[in-house]
Scaffold this motif. Structure first.
Motif, mmCIF file in Angstrom:
data_model
loop_
_atom_site.group_PDB
_atom_site.id
_atom_site.type_symbol
_atom_site.label_atom_id
_atom_site.label_comp_id
_atom_site.label_asym_id
_atom_site.label_seq_id
_atom_site.Cartn_x
_atom_site.Cartn_y
_atom_site.Cartn_z
ATOM 1 N N GLY A 56 10.171 8.751 1.644
ATOM 2 C CA GLY A 56 10.090 10.160 1.266
ATOM 3 C C GLY A 56 10.008 10.352 -0.237
ATOM 4 N N ARG A 72 -1.672 -5.032 3.973
ATOM 5 C CA ARG A 72 -1.715 -5.962 5.119
ATOM 6 C C ARG A 72 -2.303 -5.297 6.343
ATOM 7 N NH1 ARG A 72 4.568 -6.891 6.985
ATOM 8 N NH2 ARG A 72 5.196 -4.714 6.964
ATOM 9 N N ARG A 73 -2.224 -3.941 6.373
ATOM 10 C CA ARG A 73 -2.868 -3.230 7.487
ATOM 11 C C ARG A 73 -4.085 -2.483 6.934
ATOM 12 N NH1 ARG A 73 1.285 0.053 10.834
ATOM 13 N NH2 ARG A 73 2.177 0.647 8.826
ATOM 14 N N GLU A 105 -1.476 10.863 -5.179
ATOM 15 C CA GLU A 105 -1.397 9.565 -5.869
ATOM 16 C C GLU A 105 -2.710 8.795 -5.676
ATOM 17 O OE1 GLU A 105 1.205 11.110 -4.567
ATOM 18 O OE2 GLU A 105 2.224 11.190 -6.502
ATOM 19 N N ASN A 120 3.232 4.158 -2.641
ATOM 20 C CA ASN A 120 3.057 4.850 -3.926
ATOM 21 C C ASN A 120 3.549 4.040 -5.113
ATOM 22 O OD1 ASN A 120 1.782 7.117 -2.963
ATOM 23 N ND2 ASN A 120 3.691 8.214 -2.577
ATOM 24 N N VAL A 121 4.534 3.151 -4.885
ATOM 25 C CA VAL A 121 4.984 2.312 -6.002
ATOM 26 C C VAL A 121 3.845 1.366 -6.399
ATOM 27 C CG1 VAL A 121 6.603 0.528 -6.729
ATOM 28 C CG2 VAL A 121 7.436 2.511 -5.474
ATOM 29 N N ASN A 170 0.821 -1.212 0.000
ATOM 30 C CA ASN A 170 0.000 0.000 0.000
ATOM 31 C C ASN A 170 0.854 1.260 0.000
ATOM 32 O OD1 ASN A 170 -3.165 -0.644 1.815
ATOM 33 N ND2 ASN A 170 -2.508 -1.081 -0.260
HETATM 34 P P1 NAP Z 1 6.449 2.177 1.000
HETATM 35 O O1 NAP Z 1 5.814 3.514 0.901
HETATM 36 O O2 NAP Z 1 7.357 1.929 2.151
HETATM 37 O O3 NAP Z 1 5.295 1.084 1.004
HETATM 38 C C1 NAP Z 1 5.579 -0.266 1.181
HETATM 39 C C2 NAP Z 1 4.272 -1.013 1.420
HETATM 40 O O4 NAP Z 1 4.575 -2.409 1.489
HETATM 41 C C3 NAP Z 1 3.590 -0.657 2.744
HETATM 42 O O5 NAP Z 1 2.198 -0.592 2.536
HETATM 43 C C4 NAP Z 1 3.949 -1.861 3.642
HETATM 44 O O6 NAP Z 1 2.988 -2.127 4.627
HETATM 45 C C5 NAP Z 1 3.923 -2.964 2.612
HETATM 46 N N1 NAP Z 1 4.622 -4.153 3.066
HETATM 47 C C6 NAP Z 1 5.901 -4.260 3.513
HETATM 48 N N2 NAP Z 1 6.185 -5.539 3.815
HETATM 49 C C7 NAP Z 1 5.064 -6.258 3.548
HETATM 50 C C8 NAP Z 1 4.723 -7.621 3.646
HETATM 51 N N3 NAP Z 1 5.619 -8.525 4.078
HETATM 52 N N4 NAP Z 1 3.482 -8.012 3.294
HETATM 53 C C9 NAP Z 1 2.581 -7.118 2.842
HETATM 54 N N5 NAP Z 1 2.830 -5.794 2.724
HETATM 55 C C10 NAP Z 1 4.070 -5.378 3.072
HETATM 56 O O7 NAP Z 1 7.336 1.816 -0.278
HETATM 57 P P2 NAP Z 1 7.195 2.113 -1.847
HETATM 58 O O8 NAP Z 1 5.794 2.104 -2.305
HETATM 59 O O9 NAP Z 1 8.155 1.184 -2.448
HETATM 60 O O10 NAP Z 1 7.740 3.599 -1.991
HETATM 61 C C11 NAP Z 1 9.074 3.940 -1.613
HETATM 62 C C12 NAP Z 1 9.150 5.456 -1.441
HETATM 63 O O11 NAP Z 1 9.063 6.082 -2.720
HETATM 64 C C13 NAP Z 1 8.028 6.023 -0.605
HETATM 65 O O12 NAP Z 1 8.522 7.041 0.207
HETATM 66 C C14 NAP Z 1 7.081 6.577 -1.635
HETATM 67 O O13 NAP Z 1 6.243 7.628 -1.179
HETATM 68 C C15 NAP Z 1 8.056 7.061 -2.697
HETATM 69 N N6 NAP Z 1 7.380 7.162 -3.992
HETATM 70 C C16 NAP Z 1 6.789 8.320 -4.289
HETATM 71 C C17 NAP Z 1 6.084 8.446 -5.474
HETATM 72 C C18 NAP Z 1 5.405 9.749 -5.790
HETATM 73 O O14 NAP Z 1 5.614 10.716 -5.074
HETATM 74 N N7 NAP Z 1 4.596 9.826 -6.815
HETATM 75 C C19 NAP Z 1 5.991 7.375 -6.367
HETATM 76 C C20 NAP Z 1 6.612 6.181 -6.025
HETATM 77 C C21 NAP Z 1 7.309 6.083 -4.820
HETATM 78 P P3 NAP Z 1 3.237 -1.706 6.169
HETATM 79 O O15 NAP Z 1 2.989 -0.231 6.223
HETATM 80 O O16 NAP Z 1 2.251 -2.508 6.918
HETATM 81 O O17 NAP Z 1 4.677 -2.049 6.493
#
Ligand code: NAP
Length: 468
Positions: free
Chosen positions: A372, A194-195, A206, A152-153, A150
């Motif tokens: 971030g 998961r939450r 987004e 942004n990716v 959950n």
């Molecule tokens: P993220 O924001 O850290 O999200 C990771 C997600 O994976 C969370 O919902 C997390 O849930 C879930 N997760 C982790 N382990 C899991 C498991 N074992 N089983 C099920 N769910 C699990 O990471 P991201 O989406 O890769 O993004 C990385 C960063 O890039 C973020 O800061 C994001 O905002 C940024 N980004 C920004 C943009 C934009 O601005 N347009 C676009 C892409 C990415 P829990 O919360 O429960 O751990």
């Protein structure tokens, strides 16, 4: 020694690398910025979704940094493969690692590597034309897809699966992916958290964008949004406007009438994947078994997902696992395996006992973890460079034996036959954007390193045909 004679190697030409270069130049240092690819900009080129051109326009800021005296770019140089850390320490007063977190977290569940199950990181790199992923194959013939995570990716990859061919056609999506995405059969994407909704890591723009897709309705069952007592209390007391607005947006979606669009994106919460089962051809994924969760505070007060014991099965022929990134270790650089980061204290590279090495620093996701937005890396770079300035003041930087800048160039030319400089990148950029103009797209990306090197070094380079 004046700062002008102090020379830094910054490893990784993504946002963190460029902001660090800018700060070091502000401090009067000279900077050589290295990247493993012939092209700069890291995740701005290979991570930001192609339908977000405004976000990509941040490269204008980096171009201004690159134009400053004291800056050089060396592309196509991989630390650990082409050159070693010790060779850099022989030539620079300091190294700053800005290499990002290039690999995916694993779920660690049975069936995770079945055909049809992919890390979102790989899917993103594929549609963005990263040369290391251009040959990956994604079978997009399934009608149902699940995106796990959950953040942004997760939203980016879900949106890319559902964009209208006309929306895609005007983007810089790599040609191979453009064609595959335009033919994709995916009708229904489930975004799985998961939450609960109050713990989702989405940012508001987004999440709002999902409700604006031209050919997909966003669907949320109101029952998914019933908050448990802990989440409700936290939401009531929190000053976190992003979380509050996310929950509001989800409630609006739950109330929204379907608009009769041909595709759907559905959000489901409180479910953890426990196994990917077969059902598709040749053992490919056919469904996902999930455990239902409830929310409970842990000892530190964080709200955690706790299994209820109830299971469900979701039918799907494509699974994208978007559960965050982790870093890869660099030879000779202390690494925290548990967190997937370079060991550091405030940006100074340190060993397990907290002893910091002279002249080695870290910045960006490989310093603090993948969190971030792009701009977060600017503050991070300011913090790391503040430590560098303190160390320079106290003469605690590295003392290189061969600090001659011309010697560096000679050494690299001897070592890396396809070395690119900033002028070379500008030639690649001109080539890609010129091709883009004829197709009404920002650029047509080169996806082969050899083609990039040709474009960088041979002004009359013509694109190979067919592209791949
Ligand atoms: P993220 O924001 O850290 O999200 C990771 C997600 O994976 C969370 O919902 C997390 O849930 C879930 N997760 C982790 N382990 C899991 C498991 N074992 N089983 C099920 N769910 C699990 O990471 P991201 O989406 O890769 O993004 C990385 C960063 O890039 C973020 O800061 C994001 O905002 C940024 N980004 C920004 C943009 C934009 O601005 N347009 C676009 C892409 C990415 P829990 O919360 O429960 O751990």
């Amino acid at each position: 020694m004046s700062n002008g004679e102090i020379r830094f190697a910054v490893i990784g030409a993504g946002p963190a690398g460029f902001y660090t270069a800018e700060q070091l130049l502000n401090g009067g240092f000279a900077v050589d910025l290295f990247d493993a690819l012939p092209t700069p900009f890291g995740l701005v080129r290979a991570g930001v979704a192609p339908d977000h051109p405004k976000i990509k326009s941040v490269t204008r800021v980096y171009e201004r940094t690159a134009a400053r005296p004291g800056f050089r770019f060396f592309g196509g140089v991989e630390l650990g493969a082409d050159i070693a850390r010790e060779e850099l320490l022989a030539r620079y007063h300091g190294i700053c690692y800005a290499v990002g977190t290039s690999t995916d977290n694993r779920l660690g569940i049975p069936g995770e590597d079945r055909p049809g199950s992919h890390a979102a990181t790989e899917f993103v790199a594929w549609y963005n034309g990263h040369p290391d992923y251009a040959d990956r194959a994604f079978d997009l013939s399934a009608t149902r897809a699940v995106v796990i995570g959950n953040g942004n990716v997760a939203i980016d990859v879900a949106r890319m699966l559902l964009l209208d061919p006309e929306e895609l056609a005007v983007t810089d999506t790599a040609d191979h992916a453009l064609e595959a995405l335009q033919r994709a059969q995916v009708q229904h994407v489930t975004l799985l958290g998961r939450r609960g909704p109050a713990q989702a890591a989405f940012t508001n723009p987004e999440l709002r964008e999902l409700g604006e897709l031209a050919r997909a309705d966003v669907v949320v069952d109101p029952a998914e949004l019933e908050l448990d007592e802990h989440s409700a209390a936290r939401l009531e007391s929190t000053g976190d406007k992003v979380v509050r607005r996310n929950v509001e947006l989800l409630r609006e979606y739950a109330l929204r009438e379907r608009r009769g669009k041909p595709r759907r994106i559905e959000l489901k919460f409180l479910r953890s994947p426990i196994a990917l089962l077969g059902g598709g051809q040749d053992g490919a994924v056919g469904c996902l078994r999930v455990m239902c969760n409830r929310i409970e505070p842990d000892a530190s007060g964080d709200l955690r997902a706790v299994p209820t014991g109830e299971e469900e099965v979701l039918e799907c022929g494509l699974v994208l696992r978007s559960i965050g990134y982790r870093g890869r270790p660099l030879p000779g650089v202390p690494f925290d395996e548990r967190r997937g980061l370079i060991r550091n204290v405030g940006g100074r590279v340190c060993d397990e006992e907290g002893r910091c090495s002279h002249g080695e620093y870290v910045v960006g996701w490989i310093k603090r973890g993948p969190s971030g937005v792009i701009g977060t890396n600017k503050k991070d770079a300011v913090d790391t460079v503040a430590r560098i300035l303190e160390d320079a003041e106290l003469s605690r930087l590295n003392r290189p034996e061969q600090p001659d800048p011309d010697g560096v160039q000679q050494w690299l030319r001897g070592r890396v036959p396809g070395l690119t400089t900033w002028a070379g990148w500008e030639a690649i950029d001109r080539f890609e954007t010129t091709l883009g103009v004829s197709q009404g797209r920002p650029r047509v990306k080169l996806i082969r390193v050899s083609d990039m090197i040709d474009a960088a070094t041979r002004p009359r380079f013509r694109a190979p045909s067919p592209w791949r």
